[in-house]
Design a protein around this motif. Sequence first.
Motif, PDB file in Angstrom:
ATOM      1  N   LYS A  11      15.680 -72.233  28.876  1.00 36.33           N
ATOM      2  CA  LYS A  11      16.256 -73.564  28.633  1.00 36.33           C
ATOM      3  C   LYS A  11      15.937 -74.511  29.793  1.00 36.33           C
ATOM      4  O   LYS A  11      15.674 -75.709  29.570  1.00 36.33           O
ATOM      5  N   ARG A  15      13.889 -78.064  29.606  1.00 31.24           N
ATOM      6  CA  ARG A  15      14.473 -79.322  30.083  1.00 31.24           C
ATOM      7  C   ARG A  15      13.617 -79.988  31.152  1.00 31.24           C
ATOM      8  O   ARG A  15      13.412 -81.214  31.137  1.00 31.24           O
ATOM      9  N   ASP A 159      23.440 -74.185  27.543  1.00 33.28           N
ATOM     10  CA  ASP A 159      22.709 -75.462  27.607  1.00 33.28           C
ATOM     11  C   ASP A 159      23.190 -76.312  28.779  1.00 33.28           C
ATOM     12  O   ASP A 159      22.375 -76.962  29.458  1.00 33.28           O
ATOM     13  N   TRP A 239      30.554 -75.250  20.452  1.00 35.28           N
ATOM     14  CA  TRP A 239      29.622 -74.129  20.614  1.00 35.28           C
ATOM     15  C   TRP A 239      29.810 -73.107  19.495  1.00 35.28           C
ATOM     16  O   TRP A 239      28.833 -72.621  18.913  1.00 35.28           O
TER      17      TRP A 239
END
Length: 243
Positions: A11, A15, A159, A239
Amino acid sequence: MIGGTGLIGSKVVTRLGEHGHEAVAAAPNTGVNTLTGEGLPEVLDGANVVVDVSNSPSFADEQAMEFFTTATTNLLKCSAKAGVGHHVALSVVGTDRLQDSGYFRAKAAQERLIRESGRPYSIVHATQFFEFVKTIVGFSTVEGKVRLPSALIQPMAADDVAAGVGRTAAGEPVNGIREIGGPEQFGLDELIRKGLAAKGDRREVVTDDYAPYFGVRISERTLLPGSDAQLGEVTFDKWLAQQ
Protein backbone atom coordinates in the motif's frame (compact mmCIF):
# COMPACT_ATOMS: atom_id res chain seq x y z
CA MET A 1 10.56 -0.41 0.51
CA ILE A 2 11.70 -3.32 2.71
CA GLY A 3 8.69 -5.60 3.17
CA GLY A 4 7.26 -3.93 0.10
CA THR A 5 5.11 -6.85 -1.04
CA GLY A 6 3.23 -7.27 2.27
CA LEU A 7 -0.01 -5.76 3.56
CA ILE A 8 1.40 -2.35 4.52
CA GLY A 9 4.39 -2.25 2.19
CA SER A 10 2.40 -2.80 -0.99
CA LYS A 11 0.00 0.00 0.00
CA VAL A 12 2.88 2.40 0.75
CA VAL A 13 4.51 1.62 -2.61
CA THR A 14 1.23 2.42 -4.38
CA ARG A 15 0.67 5.66 -2.45
CA LEU A 16 4.19 6.94 -3.03
CA GLY A 17 3.89 6.13 -6.71
CA GLU A 18 0.62 8.05 -6.93
CA HIS A 19 2.40 11.09 -5.47
CA GLY A 20 5.22 11.01 -7.99
CA HIS A 21 7.84 9.12 -6.00
CA GLU A 22 9.67 6.10 -7.37
CA ALA A 23 9.16 3.34 -4.82
CA VAL A 24 10.73 -0.09 -5.24
CA ALA A 25 9.21 -3.08 -3.43
CA ALA A 26 11.94 -5.18 -1.80
CA ALA A 27 11.29 -8.55 -0.18
CA PRO A 28 12.66 -12.10 -0.34
CA ASN A 29 10.30 -12.86 -3.24
CA THR A 30 11.87 -9.98 -5.21
CA GLY A 31 15.43 -11.12 -4.45
CA VAL A 32 16.11 -8.92 -1.42
CA ASN A 33 16.77 -10.60 1.92
CA THR A 34 17.68 -8.44 4.91
CA LEU A 35 18.66 -11.45 7.03
CA THR A 36 21.38 -12.56 4.61
CA GLY A 37 22.03 -9.19 2.98
CA GLU A 38 21.24 -10.63 -0.45
CA GLY A 39 20.19 -7.93 -2.90
CA LEU A 40 20.48 -5.05 -0.42
CA PRO A 41 23.41 -3.17 -2.05
CA GLU A 42 21.69 -3.32 -5.43
CA VAL A 43 18.24 -2.18 -4.28
CA LEU A 44 19.68 0.65 -2.15
CA ASP A 45 21.95 1.99 -4.87
CA GLY A 46 20.78 5.53 -5.61
CA ALA A 47 18.00 5.47 -2.98
CA ASN A 48 17.24 8.64 -1.02
CA VAL A 49 15.04 6.95 1.58
CA VAL A 50 14.76 3.41 2.88
CA VAL A 51 11.44 2.39 4.44
CA ASP A 52 11.32 -0.77 6.54
CA VAL A 53 7.87 -2.21 7.21
CA SER A 54 9.03 -5.83 7.37
CA ASN A 55 8.00 -8.08 10.24
CA SER A 56 9.39 -11.17 11.87
CA PRO A 57 7.86 -14.38 10.48
CA SER A 58 7.77 -15.69 14.05
CA PHE A 59 6.49 -14.08 17.26
CA ALA A 60 8.64 -16.42 19.38
CA ASP A 61 11.10 -14.53 21.57
CA GLU A 62 14.43 -15.71 20.17
CA GLN A 63 13.33 -15.79 16.54
CA ALA A 64 11.86 -12.29 16.69
CA MET A 65 15.01 -10.88 18.32
CA GLU A 66 17.21 -12.58 15.74
CA PHE A 67 15.11 -11.24 12.88
CA PHE A 68 14.88 -7.62 13.96
CA THR A 69 18.48 -7.23 15.13
CA THR A 70 20.09 -9.02 12.19
CA ALA A 71 17.87 -7.49 9.51
CA THR A 72 18.16 -3.97 10.93
CA THR A 73 21.93 -4.22 11.35
CA ASN A 74 22.33 -5.35 7.73
CA LEU A 75 19.97 -2.68 6.46
CA LEU A 76 21.69 0.13 8.38
CA LYS A 77 25.13 -1.01 7.21
CA CYS A 78 24.12 -1.17 3.56
CA SER A 79 22.19 2.10 3.79
CA ALA A 80 25.23 3.90 5.17
CA LYS A 81 27.42 2.57 2.34
CA ALA A 82 24.82 3.67 -0.22
CA GLY A 83 24.51 7.13 1.33
CA VAL A 84 20.77 6.82 1.99
CA GLY A 85 19.63 10.02 3.68
CA HIS A 86 16.56 8.89 5.63
CA HIS A 87 15.78 5.61 7.42
CA VAL A 88 12.06 5.10 8.12
CA ALA A 89 10.86 2.16 10.21
CA LEU A 90 7.38 1.06 11.20
CA SER A 91 6.94 0.04 14.84
CA VAL A 92 4.14 -0.17 17.40
CA VAL A 93 2.51 2.29 19.81
CA GLY A 94 3.26 1.17 23.36
CA THR A 95 6.39 -0.83 22.50
CA ASP A 96 8.21 0.62 25.52
CA ARG A 97 5.27 -0.35 27.77
CA LEU A 98 5.08 -3.96 26.54
CA GLN A 99 8.57 -5.13 27.46
CA ASP A 100 7.34 -8.26 29.24
CA SER A 101 6.83 -9.60 25.71
CA GLY A 102 9.84 -11.00 23.84
CA TYR A 103 8.41 -9.74 20.55
CA PHE A 104 8.23 -6.17 21.84
CA ARG A 105 11.70 -6.44 23.37
CA ALA A 106 12.85 -7.29 19.85
CA LYS A 107 11.02 -4.25 18.44
CA ALA A 108 12.67 -2.08 21.10
CA ALA A 109 16.06 -3.50 20.11
CA GLN A 110 15.33 -2.63 16.47
CA GLU A 111 14.46 0.94 17.43
CA ARG A 112 17.59 1.24 19.57
CA LEU A 113 19.82 0.14 16.68
CA ILE A 114 18.25 2.79 14.46
CA ARG A 115 18.58 5.56 17.07
CA GLU A 116 22.20 4.71 17.83
CA SER A 117 23.25 4.33 14.19
CA GLY A 118 23.92 8.01 13.69
CA ARG A 119 21.79 7.95 10.53
CA PRO A 120 18.90 10.39 9.97
CA TYR A 121 15.74 8.48 10.85
CA SER A 122 12.03 8.49 11.59
CA ILE A 123 10.28 5.74 13.58
CA VAL A 124 6.54 5.53 12.99
CA HIS A 125 4.60 4.07 15.92
CA ALA A 126 1.23 2.81 14.72
CA THR A 127 -1.63 1.48 16.79
CA GLN A 128 -2.94 -2.00 16.03
CA PHE A 129 -4.42 -2.62 12.59
CA PHE A 130 -8.08 -3.58 12.12
CA GLU A 131 -6.69 -6.42 10.02
CA PHE A 132 -5.09 -7.85 13.19
CA VAL A 133 -8.44 -8.55 14.89
CA LYS A 134 -8.36 -12.19 13.75
CA THR A 135 -4.90 -12.68 15.27
CA ILE A 136 -5.98 -11.14 18.58
CA VAL A 137 -8.91 -13.57 18.66
CA GLY A 138 -6.54 -16.45 18.00
CA PHE A 139 -4.11 -15.80 20.84
CA SER A 140 -6.90 -14.83 23.27
CA THR A 141 -9.14 -17.88 22.83
CA VAL A 142 -9.13 -20.31 25.75
CA GLU A 143 -11.46 -23.34 25.71
CA GLY A 144 -13.60 -21.76 23.01
CA LYS A 145 -14.01 -18.39 24.74
CA VAL A 146 -12.17 -15.19 23.88
CA ARG A 147 -10.78 -13.66 27.07
CA LEU A 148 -9.69 -10.02 26.85
CA PRO A 149 -9.28 -7.02 29.13
CA SER A 150 -11.32 -3.84 28.75
CA ALA A 151 -8.15 -1.75 28.28
CA LEU A 152 -8.51 0.94 25.64
CA ILE A 153 -7.23 0.57 22.09
CA GLN A 154 -7.31 3.01 19.16
CA PRO A 155 -6.94 0.75 16.11
CA MET A 156 -6.58 1.85 12.52
CA ALA A 157 -7.00 0.62 8.97
CA ALA A 158 -3.96 -0.59 7.03
CA ASP A 159 -4.71 2.11 4.43
CA ASP A 160 -4.29 4.78 7.10
CA VAL A 161 -1.08 3.15 8.35
CA ALA A 162 0.27 3.25 4.81
CA ALA A 163 -0.72 6.91 4.46
CA GLY A 164 1.13 7.78 7.68
CA VAL A 165 4.25 5.88 6.67
CA GLY A 166 4.14 7.42 3.19
CA ARG A 167 3.89 10.97 4.57
CA THR A 168 6.84 10.32 6.83
CA ALA A 169 8.94 8.84 4.03
CA ALA A 170 8.25 11.85 1.80
CA GLY A 171 9.18 14.32 4.55
CA GLU A 172 12.31 15.25 6.44
CA PRO A 173 13.72 12.92 9.12
CA VAL A 174 12.23 13.62 12.54
CA ASN A 175 15.08 11.81 14.36
CA GLY A 176 12.51 10.53 16.78
CA ILE A 177 9.11 8.86 16.96
CA ARG A 178 5.93 9.89 15.13
CA GLU A 179 2.72 8.28 16.42
CA ILE A 180 -0.30 7.46 14.28
CA GLY A 181 -3.62 5.97 15.33
CA GLY A 182 -7.24 5.42 14.43
CA PRO A 183 -10.10 7.92 14.80
CA GLU A 184 -11.90 6.00 17.58
CA GLN A 185 -11.16 4.37 20.91
CA PHE A 186 -12.67 1.07 22.00
CA GLY A 187 -12.33 -1.27 24.91
CA LEU A 188 -10.25 -4.16 23.60
CA ASP A 189 -13.01 -6.60 24.53
CA GLU A 190 -15.59 -4.34 22.85
CA LEU A 191 -13.57 -4.13 19.63
CA ILE A 192 -13.26 -7.90 19.31
CA ARG A 193 -16.90 -8.48 20.24
CA LYS A 194 -17.94 -6.07 17.50
CA GLY A 195 -15.58 -7.62 14.96
CA LEU A 196 -16.77 -11.17 15.64
CA ALA A 197 -20.43 -10.15 15.46
CA ALA A 198 -19.87 -8.51 12.06
CA LYS A 199 -18.52 -11.81 10.74
CA GLY A 200 -21.27 -13.89 12.30
CA ASP A 201 -18.80 -15.52 14.69
CA ARG A 202 -20.77 -16.55 17.77
CA ARG A 203 -17.78 -17.10 20.07
CA GLU A 204 -18.28 -15.50 23.48
CA VAL A 205 -15.97 -12.63 24.43
CA VAL A 206 -15.33 -12.65 28.16
CA THR A 207 -14.17 -9.41 29.77
CA ASP A 208 -11.26 -10.29 32.02
CA ASP A 209 -8.97 -7.45 33.08
CA TYR A 210 -6.38 -10.00 34.19
CA ALA A 211 -6.25 -11.60 30.76
CA PRO A 212 -2.96 -10.89 28.96
CA TYR A 213 -2.59 -9.09 25.65
CA PHE A 214 0.23 -10.62 23.62
CA GLY A 215 1.30 -12.34 26.84
CA VAL A 216 1.45 -9.05 28.77
CA ARG A 217 -0.79 -7.64 31.51
CA ILE A 218 -1.83 -4.18 30.33
CA SER A 219 -3.39 -1.15 31.97
CA GLU A 220 -6.22 0.98 30.61
CA ARG A 221 -3.98 3.23 28.45
CA THR A 222 -1.04 0.95 27.57
CA LEU A 223 -2.08 0.67 23.90
CA LEU A 224 -3.09 4.29 23.31
CA PRO A 225 -1.05 6.87 21.39
CA GLY A 226 -0.30 10.31 22.79
CA SER A 227 -2.47 13.37 22.28
CA ASP A 228 -0.25 14.59 19.43
CA ALA A 229 -0.71 11.44 17.32
CA GLN A 230 -1.79 11.85 13.70
CA LEU A 231 -5.18 10.17 13.33
CA GLY A 232 -6.51 8.24 10.37
CA GLU A 233 -9.94 8.66 8.81
CA VAL A 234 -11.29 5.13 8.39
CA THR A 235 -13.65 4.06 11.19
CA PHE A 236 -14.07 0.44 12.24
CA ASP A 237 -17.64 0.38 10.92
CA LYS A 238 -16.50 1.67 7.54
CA TRP A 239 -13.70 -0.87 7.41
CA LEU A 240 -16.06 -3.72 8.33
CA ALA A 241 -18.46 -2.65 5.58
CA GLN A 242 -15.64 -2.86 3.05
CA GLN A 243 -14.71 -6.43 3.95
